[in-house]
Design a protein around this motif. Structure first.
Motif, PDB file in Angstrom:
ATOM      1  N   ARG A 136      48.149  35.068  25.010  1.00 11.05           N
ATOM      2  CA  ARG A 136      46.775  35.340  25.427  1.00 11.05           C
ATOM      3  C   ARG A 136      46.217  34.190  26.279  1.00 11.05           C
ATOM      4  NH1 ARG A 136      46.644  37.350  20.038  1.00 11.05           N
ATOM      5  NH2 ARG A 136      45.720  35.399  19.282  1.00 11.05           N
ATOM      6  N   LYS A 137      46.547  32.978  25.857  1.00  6.22           N
ATOM      7  CA  LYS A 137      46.080  31.824  26.628  1.00  6.22           C
ATOM      8  C   LYS A 137      46.695  31.806  28.018  1.00  6.22           C
ATOM      9  CE  LYS A 137      45.603  26.810  26.279  1.00  6.22           C
ATOM     10  NZ  LYS A 137      45.903  25.627  25.435  1.00  6.22           N
ATOM     11  N   ARG A 186      44.930  34.321  30.138  1.00  9.81           N
ATOM     12  CA  ARG A 186      43.631  33.812  30.549  1.00  9.81           C
ATOM     13  C   ARG A 186      43.768  32.744  31.632  1.00  9.81           C
ATOM     14  NH1 ARG A 186      42.264  32.620  26.009  1.00  9.81           N
ATOM     15  NH2 ARG A 186      42.538  30.367  25.982  1.00  9.81           N
ATOM     16  N   LEU A 187      44.763  31.833  31.453  1.00  6.54           N
ATOM     17  CA  LEU A 187      44.976  30.777  32.438  1.00  6.54           C
ATOM     18  C   LEU A 187      45.478  31.345  33.767  1.00  6.54           C
ATOM     19  CD1 LEU A 187      46.574  28.007  30.201  1.00  6.54           C
ATOM     20  CD2 LEU A 187      44.263  28.065  31.143  1.00  6.54           C
ATOM     21  N   ASP A 223      44.560  34.214  34.968  1.00  2.56           N
ATOM     22  CA  ASP A 223      43.347  34.687  35.645  1.00  2.56           C
ATOM     23  C   ASP A 223      42.591  33.524  36.287  1.00  2.56           C
ATOM     24  OD1 ASP A 223      43.988  37.213  34.795  1.00  2.56           O
ATOM     25  OD2 ASP A 223      42.722  37.127  32.990  1.00  2.56           O
ATOM     26  N   VAL A 224      42.451  32.436  35.515  1.00  7.63           N
ATOM     27  CA  VAL A 224      41.778  31.253  36.058  1.00  7.63           C
ATOM     28  C   VAL A 224      42.522  30.723  37.272  1.00  7.63           C
ATOM     29  CG1 VAL A 224      41.073  28.887  35.559  1.00  7.63           C
ATOM     30  CG2 VAL A 224      40.754  30.672  33.822  1.00  7.63           C
TER      31      VAL A 224
END
Length: 372
Positions: free
Chosen positions: A251-252, A255-256, A258-259
């Motif tokens: 999940r991280k 998210r990263l 996407d960032v």
């Protein structure tokens, strides 16, 4: 012939005892070889098991760790089975030794009975032979009794004495042989009992040692089983924790990512903007550089013009200033000598050279300003 029969019984007993001792020595050597082989094999297997533990701690996959643990368990089971088989084999040999001892006692009893029977037969034969001999002597004596009664009385006495000596000697010899045979039998029984006791003690000691080794191996196996169970539970817990951690990391990462995508877009926009600004600033720098060079050229031109103008003005006013200075000095001399009554000391001639040094100083300062 009778003595040969008795000796034959003894010889057969000695041969059986020698054969038994030879077989016993072979059996002892065989047991010793088995023990040494078992000890070496057990030591190698124990060393292999001990060395395997370090590699088990390095396993990270539960399935591979479980497979290695099962292999360790099978290896320990084979070691214990080998020990149990050797213990059973020694117990079987010990039981065989007990049976063999009983059979040996029975054979010795049979030999004693045979020896006593043959000795009794020899005694009966000797007694019969002596009886026959005595009967022949008595018959001959009775036949000659009438011719040589007086002559043979002395000989008869000697014969009777000789007969008594022979009987006594024969009885002594018989008793001596019987005592010797009895002592030999007693010594043989004692020796067999001592050998049996020593053998039994040695075998019992070996069995106790093997049982102690078996108990130690069982304790080691139990401890290793507990360690393996504990490690298996720890690995299961770690596997669960790692699964949760992996999900969180996934999940991280999403998210990263996407960032990262946002940052890449922002970087592309900023890069285009900076490149555009850089191109504009580069053009501005080139323009200002050209202007600076033009200003520098103009400054040199105006500096030279100002320097020429300054020198012209200086040369034009220098004569007037020198004349005025000399008039002032003359007035100062008159004031000192006539009005004050003091001795006047004229200044050095260098004061009139200040014009040239001042001109040089002005030129150098303007040149430095132009170069800056």
């Amino acid at each position: 012939a009778g003595g040969a029969h008795v000796t034959d019984v003894r010889a057969r007993g000695d041969n059986r005892e020698n054969e038994r001792r030879i077989e016993e020595e072979k059996g002892r050597q065989g047991r010793r070889q088995k023990l040494l082989y078992e000890a070496e094999s057990s030591a190698r297997q124990n060393a292999a098991v001990a060395m395997k533990w370090s590699s088990l701690f390095e396993q990270e996959i539960p399935q591979e760790l479980l497979s290695e643990i099962e292999l360790q368990r099978d290896t320990c089971s084979r070691i214990i089975a080998s020990k149990d088989f050797l213990v059973k084999e020694f117990k079987s040999e010990l039981k065989g030794k007990d049976d063999e001892y009983v059979k040996a006692l029975k054979r010795q009893a049979d030999d004693v009975e045979t020896l006593l029977g043959r000795m009794g037969g020899q005694f009966a034969a000797a007694r019969t032979a002596h009886g026959d001999e005595l009967e022949e002597i008595e018959n001959a004596f009775m036949q000659e009794r009438q011719e040589a009664l007086d002559t043979n009385k002395l000989e008869l006495g000697k014969l009777m004495e000789r007969r008594q000596q022979l009987e006594v000697r024969f009885l002594d010899q018989r008793q001596a042989r019987a005592d010797d045979d009895s002592r030999q039998l007693d010594r043989q029984r004692v020796q067999d009992a001592e050998d049996y006791a020593i053998l039994k003690i040695r075998l019992e000691t070996e069995i106790q040692t093997l049982e102690q080794d078996l108990e130690e191996m069982r304790a080691t196996y139990q401890l290793n089983s507990e360690k393996l169970d504990y490690n298996y539970r720890v690995l299961q817990e770690r596997d669960q924790e790692n699964s949760s951690t992996i999900q969180q990391q996934k999940r991280k990462i999403a998210r990263l990512q996407d960032v990262l995508s946002g940052l890449k877009g922002k970087y592309a926009r900023e890069d285009r903007k900076f490149k555009s600004d850089n191109a504009e600033l580069t053009d501005e720098f080139k323009r200002l550089t050209e202007q600076f060079k033009e200003l520098q050229t103009k400054f040199v031109h105006f500096e030279d013009a100002d320097t020429r103008r300054y020198r012209e003005l200086w040369n034009m006013n220098e004569g007037d200033i020198t004349t005025t200075m000399r008039q002032v000095l003359q007035a100062d001399k008159v004031l000192h000598e006539q009005q004050l009554g003091l001795h006047w000391y004229p200044p050095s001639d260098t004061i009139f050279n200040d014009s040239s040094s001042h001109e040089a100083t002005v030129g150098s300062s303007m040149g430095a300003t132009g170069g800056g």
